[in-house]
Structures are given as C-alpha cells and as structure tokens.
Write an enzyme that holds these catalytic residues in place. Structure first.
Site, short mmCIF file in Angstrom:
data_model
loop_
_atom_site.label_atom_id
_atom_site.label_comp_id
_atom_site.label_asym_id
_atom_site.label_seq_id
_atom_site.Cartn_x
_atom_site.Cartn_y
_atom_site.Cartn_z
NE ARG A 127 -48.02 115.31 103.64
CZ ARG A 127 -48.65 114.54 102.81
NH1 ARG A 127 -48.41 114.22 101.47
NH2 ARG A 127 -49.80 113.77 103.20
CG ASP A 174 -56.63 112.85 99.04
OD1 ASP A 174 -55.90 113.75 100.02
OD2 ASP A 174 -56.41 111.62 99.06
NE ARG A 232 -53.41 100.83 101.05
CZ ARG A 232 -53.15 102.54 100.94
NH1 ARG A 232 -53.03 103.00 99.92
NH2 ARG A 232 -53.43 102.97 102.25
#
Length: 448
Positions: free
Chosen positions: A129, A327, A33
């Site tokens: 994905r 995760d 980010r």
C-alpha cells in the site's frame, strides 16, 4: 497467507432465515484512535468496547513500544497511561502494524514531529500500500521517510527535531491522511491547517476536542478548513467505543438477501461521515428501521432492525457519497447482485489502493459466481439477478483482505450453490467474532 497465520479456506451456503440479535464489535477507527490519543494524554485514559481485532492489538503493541502503558482488564476494557504530546520514546524494535493502513499512517503522523526514529512494516498486503500520501505532507513538518520503491513499507521515519506548522490541502479524500497531518500538528508550534474538498470521517476531530485540543472547523470556498493549535496538554478521557458500522454491514446485508430474515443490530454508529451504506440501502428499498437514536461516547448511534427485502432495486450511488462508505462497497456489490437492475458505483478509485484492489477482487469473484459486472478505473457496475438469483458455486480469492472474505461469505448465504473463499484468516484483523456471530443468527458458514 494472512501475515498472521496459515491460510484458512471457508465456505458459506444457502441458509434459512437469519434471526436474533447481532452484537457487532466496537468501531475499528475509534478503537485505533482511543489508544493513540490516550498515549499522547497525560494520565490514565479508560476505554470500554475496544475492538480486539488484530489490527487494533497491533496498535496497542505499538503504543507500548513508544513508551505508553497499555493494559487490558477484560473483554474490551483497557487503560492507557500516556506520555504526553511529544513524549514518545524511540522504539527498540521494528513496529509491525500487521494489516492496518489506519494504524501505520496515524502512528507515523503521531511520531513525525518528535525527534526519534522508527521503522515500520506490515503483512504482505500492507507492504503493497502507498505511504507517500502520508509521508509527503509529514515531510513539510520536517520529518524524513526512507522506504522501498514507490513509498512502500518497510519504511523508516525520522521525526523532525524542530517541527514547523503546515497548511495542507488533501489531494485525495482520506481520513487517514487528514488524521496523520493533524496528529503531527499536535507537537508543532502555532496552527496546523488541513483543507479537505470532500468531507471524510471526522472521528479524529471529535476525539481531539474531547481530549482537550483546540480545534476549529470552518466551511469555506476552498472546502472544509480544519485548524489545530499545536502543543496542547491532552487530558485523559473515558472513551466508550460505539459499535462499528463497517462490521455491522455484514449481518445487515446478509439479512437483507436471505429470505425470511429479521435481525436486530444494536448500538451502531450513525456518524454522518460513516453512514453512506445505510442511506444507499434504504434508497434501494431495504427494510431497515433506525430505532432508539442516542449518543454514546460522543458519537450518534441507533439500533438497526433489519428484515429480508426481496424488492430491492439497483440505483446510481452518488460519487460524493464514496468517502462515507468506502469500506462498504464490497458488501454493497453483493447486495446489488441480489437486487433487480443495475447498481452503478462511481468515484470509487480509492478502492484500488485498500488492503487489495477491491474493485478487481469483487468484480472477478462476482463474475465467478455468475454475476455480470462492468468496471473501469473509478467505477463498478453490478447487474442484479434478483432475490436468490446468484448462481454461486465459485471459490473467490480474498487477496489477504478481510472485507473481501466476509463479502463473499455473505454472498454464499443466498446463492444457489455454496461460495468459498481461499483464505478467511484476515477476518481476524477487524471482526474476530464474525463466524460465531453469523452462525448464531443461523448462517451456514464452515471452515475448510
């Protein structure tokens, strides 16, 4: 094969006590980010502590392709001279995001409301994905996406020439989807609204405010409502990236299961949307002390003192905790194998669409190591064998997934027989110093 090089078999074996200081790398989510937001600001953003794993390096390369000037000055020290909101230029070549779902989804969102066209691809894992969860809401702004069957990469995204603001309720708890919609909303007029029923990582919201965007968050009967005012001028920032709690999970969990261990993991993010693993470990009986709590780079952090914990018990992990530790379930399942009793992890179906089907990968690998496992579409149950009780002796398939590889290497550090993985090369995507750091603590990890 990792997509970034040849397969690298690795093996770990029963180790003596882990000792010392584990300086884990910068947070992967915030590193991505900081580069993307810096590219949308006007002026120079300075970043320290940037994770220099392959995933983040691929995002840096992408920001250069869209017109930003991205410069490395030293270990973890980078600057980004941005082009402003809506200032992305059309890239001359395909954008390769490697293994990173975060990178590709956030970048798609960032360019979706600018009238340019970009084609995205990735490694074999990323090409499997689903991207529809991002391209569907981006189409509401006016963007169009053309990909392989099932919404898979490679995919071409045509940005909206006249974007409109949207109001979007997230169908799944996903910080990536939420962030993609908010980033698209930056270059749309008016207010873009995202509604999430379950809170997810809030790094984008924190950083948007830090860069000067007008954003408000309200709790309502619908859920958490995030309202972003479009077309701001983002201000460049100095970003100090805290250490990654997802990477810290591996030395922390290793110390908990290797007899006699006592380590310090400094400066780990304690963001409430990321700390589910640590809450769960403490509930299981883990000896973790959270020392010197403070704030760095707008994020709460603490130093973790972790000692071997031979009396951990299996628990039921609350399903609503899943977004804050999605995760970390692979390495938690390893700890669960060394606890006493059953550890039940529900509400984890999102694991099936990560870098691999992580529920299946962990279940098959743990079974090969002699651990009893139960699973269904949304649940993983591990029957613990107590301290030092895992037989080991297996070679586990990583499915081009860095967290699967590291989890089974942690497992082998306390198992009766060595545990091997077929390919450790994906570890470079998120934790390039994993081997060096773990060996420095005393872990018996080798290549080949």
């Amino acid at each position: 094969m990792s997509g970034h090089g040849e397969a690298q078999p690795m093996k770990s074996r029963k180790s003596g006590p882990l000792q010392g200081v584990a300086e884990v790398p910068g947070d992967k989510s915030i590193s991505h980010r900081s580069l993307i937001f810096g590219a949308m600001a006007v002026g120079e953003t300075k970043i320290s502590g940037l994770l220099e794993g392959q995933d983040v390096l691929d995002t840096a390369k992408a920001m250069r392709a869209f017109g930003a000037t991205v410069t490395r000055h030293g270990q973890g020290i980078w600057t980004v001279n941005g082009v402003g909101v809506g200032g992305f230029r059309e890239p001359e070549d395909v954008i390769d995001c490697g293994n990173s779902g975060t990178g590709v989804r956030l970048i798609m969102g960032t360019m979706a409301t600018t009238p340019i066209t970009a084609t995205f691809t990735g490694d074999a894992s990323l090409r499997k994905r689903p991207m529809g969860r991002v391209t569907d809401p981006l189409s509401l702004f006016g963007a169009r996406a053309y990909g392989r069957q099932g919404g898979r990469l490679p995919m071409t995204v045509v940005g909206a020439a006249n974007p409109v603001p949207v109001r979007y309720a997230l169908p799944v708890a996903s910080a990536q989807v939420k962030s993609a919609v908010l980033l698209a909303g930056l270059n749309a007029p008016g207010e873009t609204v995202v509604i999430e029923r379950e809170p997810t990582r809030d790094h984008s919201e924190r950083m948007l405010v830090g860069f000067g965007a007008k954003l408000r968050v309200e709790k309502t009967a619908e859920g958490q409502v995030i309202t972003l005012t479009g077309q701001p001028e983002l201000r460049p920032q100095s970003v100090a990236v805290p250490r990654d709690p997802s990477s810290a999970a591996f030395p922390v969990c290793a110390a908990l299961i290797v007899e006699g261990s006592d380590i310090l993991v400094p400066g780990v993010s304690q963001n409430a949307t990321r700390n589910g693993l640590y809450l769960t470990l403490v509930e299981m009986g883990a000896d973790i002390a959270f020392q010197n709590p403070r704030e760095e780079g707008g994020e709460p952090v603490a130093d973790l003192r972790v000692r071997f914990s031979g009396d951990m018990k299996g628990i039921e992990v609350p399903p609503e905790r899943a977004p804050s530790m999605i995760d970390e379930y692979p390495v938690l399942s390893v700890v669960a194998a060394y606890a006493t009793g059953r550890t039940v992890m529900r509400g984890v179906k999102e694991l099936r669409v990560k870098e691999s089907d992580r529920i299946d990968a962990m279940a098959r690998g743990l079974e090969a190591c002699g651990v009893r496992v139960e699973e269904d579409e949304d649940t993983l149950i591990v029957h613990g064998m107590g301290p030092g009780g895992v037989p080991g002796g297996a070679t586990c398939a990583t499915h081009i997934d860095h967290r699967i590889a590291m989890s089974f290497l942690v497992c082998g550090l306390a198992a009766k027989a060595p545990v091997a993985v077929d390919d450790g090369s994906p570890i470079q995507t998120s934790f390039p110093v994993f081997e060096e750091l773990m060996r420095g603590l005393g872990a018996e990890i080798e290549r080949g």
